[in-house]
Motif scaffolding. Structure first.
Motif, short mmCIF file in Angstrom:
data_model
loop_
_atom_site.label_atom_id
_atom_site.label_comp_id
_atom_site.label_asym_id
_atom_site.label_seq_id
_atom_site.Cartn_x
_atom_site.Cartn_y
_atom_site.Cartn_z
N PHE A 30 -21.37 -12.79 32.14
CA PHE A 30 -21.75 -13.57 33.33
C PHE A 30 -22.17 -12.66 34.48
N GLN A 31 -21.50 -11.50 34.60
CA GLN A 31 -21.85 -10.58 35.68
C GLN A 31 -23.23 -9.97 35.45
N LYS A 32 -23.50 -9.58 34.20
CA LYS A 32 -24.77 -8.92 33.88
C LYS A 32 -25.95 -9.89 33.85
N GLU A 33 -25.73 -11.04 33.25
CA GLU A 33 -26.84 -11.98 33.02
C GLU A 33 -27.09 -12.91 34.21
N PHE A 34 -26.02 -13.33 34.89
CA PHE A 34 -26.17 -14.34 35.95
C PHE A 34 -25.70 -13.86 37.31
N ASN A 35 -25.17 -12.60 37.37
CA ASN A 35 -24.64 -12.05 38.61
C ASN A 35 -23.55 -12.96 39.21
N LEU A 36 -22.71 -13.51 38.33
CA LEU A 36 -21.63 -14.40 38.73
C LEU A 36 -20.29 -13.80 38.32
N HIS A 37 -19.32 -13.88 39.23
CA HIS A 37 -17.98 -13.40 38.90
C HIS A 37 -17.16 -14.55 38.33
N LEU A 38 -16.72 -14.39 37.10
CA LEU A 38 -15.91 -15.41 36.43
C LEU A 38 -14.44 -15.05 36.64
N PRO A 39 -13.66 -15.91 37.32
CA PRO A 39 -12.25 -15.60 37.56
C PRO A 39 -11.49 -15.42 36.24
N TYR A 40 -10.75 -14.33 36.14
CA TYR A 40 -10.00 -14.07 34.90
C TYR A 40 -8.94 -15.14 34.65
N SER A 41 -8.17 -15.45 35.68
CA SER A 41 -7.02 -16.35 35.51
C SER A 41 -7.44 -17.73 35.04
N LEU A 42 -8.40 -18.35 35.72
CA LEU A 42 -8.81 -19.71 35.35
C LEU A 42 -9.40 -19.76 33.95
N THR A 43 -10.15 -18.73 33.58
CA THR A 43 -10.77 -18.70 32.25
C THR A 43 -9.72 -18.57 31.16
N VAL A 44 -8.77 -17.65 31.35
CA VAL A 44 -7.75 -17.45 30.32
C VAL A 44 -6.80 -18.64 30.25
N TYR A 45 -6.56 -19.33 31.38
CA TYR A 45 -5.74 -20.54 31.36
C TYR A 45 -6.42 -21.61 30.50
N ALA A 46 -7.73 -21.75 30.66
CA ALA A 46 -8.47 -22.77 29.91
C ALA A 46 -8.42 -22.47 28.41
N PHE A 47 -8.57 -21.21 28.04
CA PHE A 47 -8.53 -20.84 26.62
C PHE A 47 -7.17 -21.13 25.99
N ASN A 48 -6.11 -21.06 26.78
CA ASN A 48 -4.75 -21.20 26.24
C ASN A 48 -4.26 -22.64 26.17
N LEU A 49 -5.06 -23.58 26.61
CA LEU A 49 -4.63 -24.98 26.59
C LEU A 49 -4.31 -25.46 25.17
N VAL A 50 -5.23 -25.26 24.25
CA VAL A 50 -5.02 -25.74 22.87
C VAL A 50 -3.87 -24.99 22.19
N PRO A 51 -3.81 -23.64 22.24
CA PRO A 51 -2.66 -22.96 21.64
C PRO A 51 -1.32 -23.40 22.22
N ALA A 52 -1.29 -23.70 23.54
CA ALA A 52 -0.05 -24.16 24.16
C ALA A 52 0.38 -25.51 23.59
N ILE A 53 -0.57 -26.38 23.34
CA ILE A 53 -0.26 -27.68 22.73
C ILE A 53 0.27 -27.49 21.32
N ILE A 54 -0.34 -26.56 20.57
CA ILE A 54 0.13 -26.26 19.21
C ILE A 54 1.56 -25.71 19.27
N GLY A 55 1.81 -24.80 20.21
CA GLY A 55 3.15 -24.23 20.35
C GLY A 55 4.17 -25.28 20.72
#
Length: 292
Positions: free
Chosen positions: A54-79
Motif C-alpha cells: 500500500f505504501q509503494k503502490e498507493f502511498n497510503l499508510h495501512l495501520p498495523y493494529s486495525l489490519t491485524v485485528y481484522a485478520f484475527n477475527l475468524v481464527p478467534a471465532i475458531i478458538g
C-alpha cells in the motif's frame, strides 16, 4: 472463597504473561523486523506485506493494529468454538496489546540497534519465540496461525510448530515475489529460529516415558495419578544382581510434567531406579489437559 482466590491468582498470572508477551511481540516488530524489512510469517507477516504494498503502490499508510485485528477475527471465532473461551479471551488480549504497542512504538521513532539483517533475523526470531512461549504458558496464543497450531496440537497431541513453519515459508514465497528474495530468505531464517526456540522452550506436547524400579509401586502410582492424572502399568521382575524381586512401574507423561514428578518420586521412594526416555510418538489413549 479459597477456590475463587485461587482462580483470581491464576487469571492474574495469565494476564501478566499475555501483557508481557504482547509487549515483547511489538518491541520485536519495531526494533528487529521492520528495520530489516523482514516478514515474520502468519498474519503479522501478511499485514507487514500489505503495508509495504500500500505504501509503494498507493502511498497510503495501512495501520498495523486495525489490519491485524481484522485478520484475527475468524481464527478467534475458531478458538472460541473449538479450543476454549478463556483461552480465546486471553489470546485476544495479547493480539490487542501487540497491535496497539506496535503502532505506538513505531510512532516514537525507536532507535536502530543494528543494520545487520542476519542479526535481526536471528535475534528477532528468538525474541518472537519468547513472546509466543509466554502466551503459551498463559494457556493462550499470539493469534493468527498460532490458533491453528494449538488446535492441531490439541487434536493430535503433537507439536504443530514445524507445520506452521512450512505454512509461513509458503507466505514468504509470495513475499519474495513481491518484495525481493533477499528479504524473504532472511525471513525464513527468522521463522526457523523462532520455531526451533519454541520447540525447545515449550514442552507440553513432548512425551517422556518413565521406567521406575521400586518396592513401593502403590505409592509411586498414587503420586503419578495425583500429579499428572496419567495411569501406569506395573510389572514384576527380579534383580539379577541382588536376587530380589521388585516392581517395574511404566508410565508416559508430558515433558512439562516430568521434572516435578521425578522430584516427587524421589521423595516417595529414595531408592527407586528411574529411567527417563524421550518418546518420539504415542499411539493410543493419552490424557491431555485442554486449555479453558
Amino acid at each position: 472463597m479459597h477456590s475463587a482466590a485461587k482462580e483470581f491468582s491464576r487469571d492474574s498470572k495469565r494476564f501478566f504473561l499475555v501483557l508481557t508477551g504482547g509487549f515483547l511481540m511489538a518491541v520485536n516488530l519495531v526494533i528487529f523486523v521492520k528495520p530489516a524489512d523482514l516478514f515474520p510469517g502468519g498474519f503479522s507477516g501478511i499485514t507487514l506485506l500489505l503495508q509495504d504494498i500500500f505504501q509503494k503502490e498507493f502511498n497510503l499508510h495501512l495501520p498495523y493494529s486495525l489490519t491485524v485485528y481484522a485478520f484475527n477475527l475468524v481464527p478467534a471465532i475458531i478458538g472460541f468454538k473449538y479450543i476454549g473461551k478463556r483461552f480465546t479471551f486471553f489470546s485476544v488480549v495479547m493480539i490487542f496489546i501487540s497491535g496497539l504497542f506496535t503502532d505506538l512504538l513505531s510512532g516514537l521513532g525507536w532507535p536502530l540497534l543494528t543494520d545487520d539483517i542476519l542479526l535481526c533475523a536471528v535475534f528477532g526470531g528468538i525474541l518472537n519465540a519468547v513472546a509466543v512461549v509466554l502466551c503459551l504458558l498463559a494457556e493462550s496464543s499470539s493469534g493468527g496461525t498460532d490458533f491453528i497450531a494449538i488446535y492441531i496440537s490439541e487434536k493430535t497431541g503433537r507439536s504443530a510448530w514445524n507445520l506452521i513453519f512450512g505454512f509461513n515459508c509458503l507466505i514468504l514465497f509470495f513475499a519474495g515475489l513481491s518484495a525481493g528474495w533477499n528479504k524473504a530468505l532472511y525471513s525464513i531464517i527468522f521463522q526457523y529460529t523462532s520455531s526451533q526456540v519454541i520447540n525447545l522452550l515449550y514442552k507440553k506436547y513432548s512425551k517422556i516415558t518413565l521406567l521406575i524400579i521400586t518396592d513401593k509401586s502403590e505409592e509411586v502410582y498414587r503420586t503419578i495419578k495425583q500429579l499428572t492424572n496419567h495411569g501406569a502399568t506395573v510389572f514384576e521382575g527380579r534383580g539379577e544382581y541382588s536376587g530380589k524381586n521388585h516392581k517395574l512401574v511404566y508410565t508416559v507423561v508430558s515433558a512439562a510434567e516430568s521434572g516435578k514428578l521425578e522430584k516427587q518420586l524421589r521423595t516417595v521412594d529414595p531408592t527407586a531406579f528411574i529411567n527417563v526416555i524421550q518418546s518420539k510418538d504415542i499411539l493410543g489413549r493419552f490424557f491431555r489437559r485442554h486449555p479453558d
